[in-house]
Design an enzyme around this catalytic site. Sequence first.
Site, mmCIF file in Angstrom:
data_model
loop_
_atom_site.group_PDB
_atom_site.id
_atom_site.type_symbol
_atom_site.label_atom_id
_atom_site.label_comp_id
_atom_site.label_asym_id
_atom_site.label_seq_id
_atom_site.Cartn_x
_atom_site.Cartn_y
_atom_site.Cartn_z
ATOM 1 N N ILE A 313 0.860 -1.198 0.000
ATOM 2 C CA ILE A 313 0.000 0.000 0.000
ATOM 3 C C ILE A 313 0.895 1.246 0.000
ATOM 4 C CG2 ILE A 313 -1.776 1.304 1.244
ATOM 5 C CD1 ILE A 313 -2.742 -1.304 2.530
ATOM 6 N N GLN A 316 2.338 1.847 -3.417
ATOM 7 C CA GLN A 316 1.318 2.348 -4.347
ATOM 8 C C GLN A 316 0.980 3.806 -4.032
ATOM 9 O OE1 GLN A 316 -0.138 1.272 -7.040
ATOM 10 N NE2 GLN A 316 -1.728 2.846 -7.193
ATOM 11 N N GLU A 317 0.958 4.141 -2.754
ATOM 12 C CA GLU A 317 0.571 5.495 -2.361
ATOM 13 C C GLU A 317 1.656 6.517 -2.652
ATOM 14 O OE1 GLU A 317 -2.212 6.644 -1.491
ATOM 15 O OE2 GLU A 317 -3.398 4.930 -0.835
ATOM 16 N N SER A 318 2.900 6.199 -2.296
ATOM 17 C CA SER A 318 3.909 7.255 -2.315
ATOM 18 C C SER A 318 5.264 6.807 -2.863
ATOM 19 C CB SER A 318 4.139 7.736 -0.874
ATOM 20 O OG SER A 318 4.767 6.688 -0.134
ATOM 21 N N TYR A 442 -5.931 0.505 -8.525
ATOM 22 C CA TYR A 442 -5.213 0.613 -7.247
ATOM 23 C C TYR A 442 -5.066 -0.766 -6.587
ATOM 24 C CZ TYR A 442 -4.619 2.270 -2.367
ATOM 25 O OH TYR A 442 -4.183 2.500 -1.099
#
Length: 489
Positions: A313, A316-318, A442
């Site tokens: 996660i 994927q986020e940052s 996502y």
Amino acid sequence: MQHHASKQQWLLKASFALCLLCIVIVLAMSSGSRYDYDDIMDRGTLKIITRNSFTTYYQDKDQPSGFEYELAKMFAQYLGVDLEVEVADTLEDLISEVESGNVAFAAAGLTVTDSRAERVRFASSYLDVTQKLVYRIDQKRPKKLADLAGKTLVVISHSSHAQYLRELQQNELPQLSWIEREDAEVAELVQMVENGEIDYTIVDSNEFDALSGFYPNVAGAMDLGDKQQLAWAFSKFSDNSLLNKSREFFQLVRETGLLSQLEERYYGHLNQIDNVGTLTFLRQADERLHRYQNLFEKEAETHEIDWRLLAAIGYQESHWKARARSRTGVRGLMMLTRSTAKEMGVQNRLNAEQSIRGGAAYFAKLKKRFDHIAEPDRTWIALAAYNVGAGHVKDAQKITQQRGGNPDRWMDVKESLPLLTQKKYYKKTQYGYARGYEPVEYVQNIRRFYDLLVWREQPEQNYTASSDSEDSFLTASGYRTIPPLTVVN
Ligand code: GLU
């Protein structure tokens, strides 16, 4: 007289031999029938044979997994018996075990071929595949069979691929040459192409789809031959009662969508990220992940989540950047909104520790909201909610239900989420319009990153299979051969 006596003796010997032959045949037939439906029901165990590969049978964390394994397990449940799994070292062992009636059937990604059909009986096919010639992308791509001349092509002995090459050699290309490896596993051959140790190998398209994401330097050069079918193989000695049951079973899993659900779980998120994406991910995992791994592990333990999922996660986020910022003002490693940060007690979103703590707690909270859903769908649906908000996910679940799908099945919800962009759908929802295709991408990305992290953790040194386990799936090779697929518990 002498002559007469020896004739009598001969007759005696001949009838003795005949009797012996009858006994052998009866024994062979009765040993074959040990795997008829009634015998299995009496014994309460279904014994099957398979082989180790990521599309068939492998260890995922501490439990057995694999498409074939799960399908066979479903069949055993359908029959109401236990499943016992034997693992064959080679494809030839696999077929001969079935042939000799030592197991009920083989569930091993076997291609239906004419020559195999002389030895075993195939059930209904569950997957169509094509054979793919695999090459290394920095080499010239072979475009026709003649381009294989002078190159090293390696396939598995007794495989459908070896057989295809043999037919090709006999009929069209007498000069064709290749090497057969008895004990190799598909992923090893792909790894050898990736490393430049060999020029080409041939794999089935389902294997290629599952594998190529782990080997960024290989690609499919061309399809070879016609479409083929994969099916379970049964003994010819059995009386067809089990085979007929398997036909009923396949009809049922097709009609109920269980088969497509299983396909989605194993193949649905593949090809999501291209070769460059995989290379970038692996490089950044080497460069950046060590800074945050402890934090992911700690928070994962608190909330009983797999740390690799939290790390996926975070990527994927940052891309594991603590100071990341989006146009909409979402910030930090886990990209928390201002309100989520507040809700989770995060004071400084740019502090990696706080961000990971808040992100993990928020994800755990979302998982609780969907706690009636079975895994792994619960995890995928909670992830979609992390991205787009639980309200929109609930709307998509309602749409799923209205369209006759199962609102607790990710496979169905991921079809409905993108409909939140269409007025005719979103105007009737509680939370309105959402860019619903984004959470789908996502979730699929995170599943890929998670797979890559699990795979990256596998030791590169030789595995030693424990001697007491009948179902030991670790290979003796030095490669990371069994890329796991996503099964999150
Ligand atoms: N489907 C192949 C066969 O039936 C096995 C898998 C492989 O070798 O890639 O021989």
